[in-house]
Design an enzyme around this catalytic site. Structure first.
Site, PDB file in Angstrom:
ATOM      1  N   GLU A 179      -3.219  43.974  -6.311  1.00 18.45           N
ATOM      2  CA  GLU A 179      -2.227  43.022  -5.802  1.00 18.45           C
ATOM      3  C   GLU A 179      -1.803  43.341  -4.375  1.00 18.45           C
ATOM      4  O   GLU A 179      -1.665  42.432  -3.556  1.00 18.45           O
ATOM      5  CB  GLU A 179      -0.984  42.999  -6.706  1.00 18.45           C
ATOM      6  CG  GLU A 179      -1.164  42.245  -8.010  1.00 18.45           C
ATOM      7  CD  GLU A 179      -1.191  40.727  -7.841  1.00 18.45           C
ATOM      8  OE1 GLU A 179      -1.038  40.225  -6.706  1.00 18.45           O
ATOM      9  OE2 GLU A 179      -1.379  40.041  -8.856  1.00 18.45           O
TER      10      GLU A 179
ATOM     11  N   HIS B 258      -2.275  31.286  -4.019  1.00 16.27           N
ATOM     12  CA  HIS B 258      -2.304  32.738  -4.217  1.00 16.27           C
ATOM     13  C   HIS B 258      -3.469  33.158  -5.102  1.00 16.27           C
ATOM     14  O   HIS B 258      -4.217  34.078  -4.778  1.00 16.27           O
ATOM     15  CB  HIS B 258      -0.993  33.211  -4.846  1.00 16.27           C
ATOM     16  CG  HIS B 258      -1.092  34.567  -5.475  1.00 16.27           C
ATOM     17  ND1 HIS B 258      -1.261  35.723  -4.747  1.00 16.27           N
ATOM     18  CD2 HIS B 258      -1.082  34.947  -6.777  1.00 16.27           C
ATOM     19  CE1 HIS B 258      -1.330  36.759  -5.561  1.00 16.27           C
ATOM     20  NE2 HIS B 258      -1.229  36.312  -6.802  1.00 16.27           N
TER      21      HIS B 258
ATOM     22  N   HIS C  48      -6.873  36.304  -5.392  1.00 13.24           N
ATOM     23  CA  HIS C  48      -7.691  36.918  -6.444  1.00 13.24           C
ATOM     24  C   HIS C  48      -9.093  36.325  -6.513  1.00 13.24           C
ATOM     25  O   HIS C  48     -10.075  37.047  -6.699  1.00 13.24           O
ATOM     26  CB  HIS C  48      -6.998  36.743  -7.800  1.00 13.24           C
ATOM     27  CG  HIS C  48      -5.756  37.557  -7.951  1.00 13.24           C
ATOM     28  ND1 HIS C  48      -5.774  38.929  -8.018  1.00 13.24           N
ATOM     29  CD2 HIS C  48      -4.449  37.187  -8.044  1.00 13.24           C
ATOM     30  CE1 HIS C  48      -4.540  39.387  -8.156  1.00 13.24           C
ATOM     31  NE2 HIS C  48      -3.711  38.349  -8.157  1.00 13.24           N
TER      32      HIS C  48
END
Length: 276
Positions: free
Chosen positions: A189, A143, A148
């Protein structure tokens, strides 16, 4: 953290918990400024990375925003196996000046986001449970690096992360910090950008979630509006039922970027009072 998976809650396997804790222990003793410790990933962990990253890359072509895909290509992670965190950190430093710091798990938002102002992103080094390869209720390197890390390879996205960090540093009340956390959630997000064939994802939690990439267009998708976010709750453990889409990356910068660049405790308090 890959959140918003919407998958059924399953007990983590004991083998996963043991391996997670083993890798997290290195991060717990990490001293900023020292070299990031390497992890000797197993063949099974490399195979898990290949499986998930290849599946994600296939969906990114059709469901991720072109700006995100270009950033991911710029970072150039590849799908051969789990990258070492220091290698990704060095690459990001060359591209946008961001560096990664190992984290042992969830980092409190004020610390996590505040560090962005200094160009540091906290990232775990362990992988999710192989029993549930396509989602995780905990942070993991898939993730954080694919989601990111890819965004942080782009100067414009990286600047938005910095602005969010500076905003957190600037405010004092917990209510203000939590509202910035909400705006961070609905943009960096779980944010979307409009496109001719429908909204496409750039937010890290969606682009790193195999399942949510298939389902996010079923959510109620609203035009990007900071004030409207005061009315909306969110559940980080489920697919999101409400999402926000900016008309373009420039629009995202104009709305979220300008909010983070100028907000203070007083302006946020006024927004929250209006909501009441």
């Amino acid at each position: 953290m890959e959140i918003g998976s919407g998958a059924p809650e399953l007990a983590a396997s004991s083998a996963y918990r043991q391996r997670r804790d083993e890798i997290a222990a290195n991060a717990a003793t990490y001293v900023p400024g020292e070299p990031i410790p390497e992890v000797e990933y197993t063949d099974a962990e490399h195979a898990l990375w290949r499986l998930v990253s290849e599946r994600l890359a296939d969906r990114h072509r059709h469901l991720a925003a072109p700006e995100f895909n270009e950033a991911a290509e710029r970072l150039g992670l590849g799908s051969d196996g789990v990258p070492q965190l220091h290698e990704v950190s060095d690459r990001l430093d060359q591209l946008t000046g961001f560096r990664l710091r190992p984290a042992s798990g969830v980092v409190p938002f004020a610390l996590f986001c505040g560090s962005l102002a200094d160009g540091y992103f906290h990232s775990t080094q362990y992988l999710r449970d192989s029993v549930t390869p396509f989602y995780s209720t905990e942070p993991d390197i898939l993730h954080e690096v694919i989601g990111h890390g890819s965004a942080l390879a782009d100067d414009r996205f990286a600047n938005l992360y910095r602005l969010a960090g500076e905003a957190v540093r600037r405010v004092e009340s917990e209510d203000a910090v939590q509202f910035i956390a909400k705006t961070f959630w609905f943009t960096l997000e779980c944010g979307l950008l409009d496109s001719a064939d429908g909204p496409r994802a750039y937010g890290a939690s969606i682009v790193s979630s195999y399942g949510e990439l298939e389902h996010f267009r079923s959510a109620e998708i609203r035009p990007l509006d900071i004030a409207d976010m005061t009315h909306v709750d969110y559940d980080i453990t489920q697919y999101q039922t409400t999402l926000y889409s900016a008309r373009s990356l420039t629009h995202l910068e104009d709305v979220a970027g300008e909010f983070w660049a100028s907000c203070d405790g007083t302006s946020i308090e006024k927004l929250l009072v209006v909501d009441i």
